[in-house]
Design a protein around this motif. Structure first.
Motif: not given
Length: 383
Positions: A178, A182-183, A186, A206, A210, A216-217, A221
């Motif tokens: 994860h 996420q990186q 982004r 994503y 996830y 979770s972001i 996002l």
């Protein structure tokens, strides 16, 4: 229930389905697209799948009228394996191999012309060669067509930076890191050259991958999509995809924990300037058919509808995907047919999707289907 209705019709109209007798009766496997919403969202790197994803195949025809500098006779071309030998031999090959095969054909022609021979180092060189030799276009219309198609695919790959996009898509689909995912997402969302479609499908992947991760972001996002100016219609589709094919709906374990060390990046290098990447992903259909052939498919997930239980290894398997199949799944069936002697598999579906048509399917399904009960995405039955 679709499978029960199908069984009743076949039983009632048995004379219509009275084909040659076999020791093991043919088996009909009915699957639901919502069990695997990841496959239709991925960029593809084999010829047929790539053409459909980036250019669109409609009744074997491609509209090239918007291609910069396209000649009048190539504004619409036909790609049919039945009457195009080059296409038939290359539709399942990766992009680099296709470019190499076209290059070899053109170099064979050049060897017959000792004067004015030029090196063909890139797709641009090949396009220039075709433009400079009208008689070559007349003699080899098929090659001219494929040079044009491959040239446009190459342009789109470069313009949309699809190699970098595809790498992150594969990471989301196949790996379980994860922090890295996420990186990567982004970073790409901050790239101004990323198209709206590519941006939103990265967030969709994503969200599916996830969906229930504690860190979770997804809200962040979604904010990034808004800052990029992504349309509200596309932003709403992120939640629609989760409603359509999320964990609550799926009848199977689409996303299993994967050892990242076991994932190997596969680079396909072809012509100079063209490098095809990343084919880690296998559709859920591959595992389903593999388990079916080995007799390990769980009756709890795939209830069998027939006169008796399924005891023998199936010889003829007809797969039908409600909600549409993809060319990546067609490739899976092709490879299984090659590698599994004594088993013949046919793939069908309500349509053949690329990402755009799949998102239309999702929009229709979530707009009219309402909330489905848990696990109802599985219509899969064996017969």
């Amino acid at each position: 229930d679709f499978s029960l209705t199908t069984f009743q019709i076949i039983t009632k109209e048995y004379e219509l389905f009275d084909f040659r007798k076999t020791e093991v009766p043919p088996l009909l496997l009915i699957l639901d697209r919502s069990d695997d919403a990841i496959t239709p969202l991925l960029n593809q790197w084999t010829y047929q799948a790539m053409v459909h994803e980036l250019l669109g195949l409609n009744n074997n025809r491609i509209d090239l009228s918007r291609v910069p500098g396209i000649s009048k006779d190539l504004r619409e071309v036909v790609l049919s394996a039945e009457n195009d030998e080059f296409y038939a031999n290359n539709l399942y090959l990766n992009f680099g191999e296709i470019g190499t095969n076209i290059k070899n054909l053109m170099e064979d022609f050049q060897r017959k012309r000792p004067k004015g021979q030029q090196k063909l180092e890139s797709i641009s060189d090949m396009k220039a060669f075709v433009d400079n030799y009208p008689q070559f276009k007349k003699m080899s219309g098929t090659v001219s067509k494929h040079v044009t198609v491959v040239g446009e695919l190459s342009r789109l790959v470069s313009e949309r930076q699809l190699m970098e996009v595809s790498e992150v898509e594969q990471e989301l689909a196949c790996q379980n890191d994860h922090s890295s995912a996420q990186q990567s997402v982004r970073r790409l969302l901050q790239n101004p050259r990323l198209s709206e479609l590519d941006a939103v499908r990265l967030v969709m992947l994503y969200a599916l991958r996830y969906e229930r991760h504690s860190s979770s972001i997804l809200p962040s996002l979604m904010d990034e999509l808004s800052r990029r100016g992504v349309s509200e219609r596309h932003r709403r589709m992120v939640q629609s995809v989760v409603e359509y094919g999320g964990k609550r709906v799926r009848g199977s374990d689409l996303i299993a924990l994967t050892d990242a060390v076991a994932i190997t990046k596969q680079f396909f290098k072809g012509l100079k300037g063209v490098e095809n990447v990343y084919t880690q992903h296998q559709p859920l259909l591959h595992d389903t058919l593999d388990q079916l052939i080995k007799g390990r498919l769980k009756d709890s997930q795939f209830p069998y509808l027939g006169a008796s239980s399924l005891r023998d290894r199936p010889q003829d398997i007809i797969v039908f995907l409600i909600g549409g199949a993809t060319y990546e799944e067609a490739l899976t069936v092709y490879n299984l047919n090659r590698c599994t002697p004594g088993v013949r598999i046919v793939l069908g579906g309500s349509s053949i999707h690329n990402t755009k048509s799949f998102l239309e399917e999702v929009t229709l399904a979530t707009a009219h289907g309402g909330d489905r009960p848990q696990g109802s995405g599985r219509h899969g039955n064996r017969r």
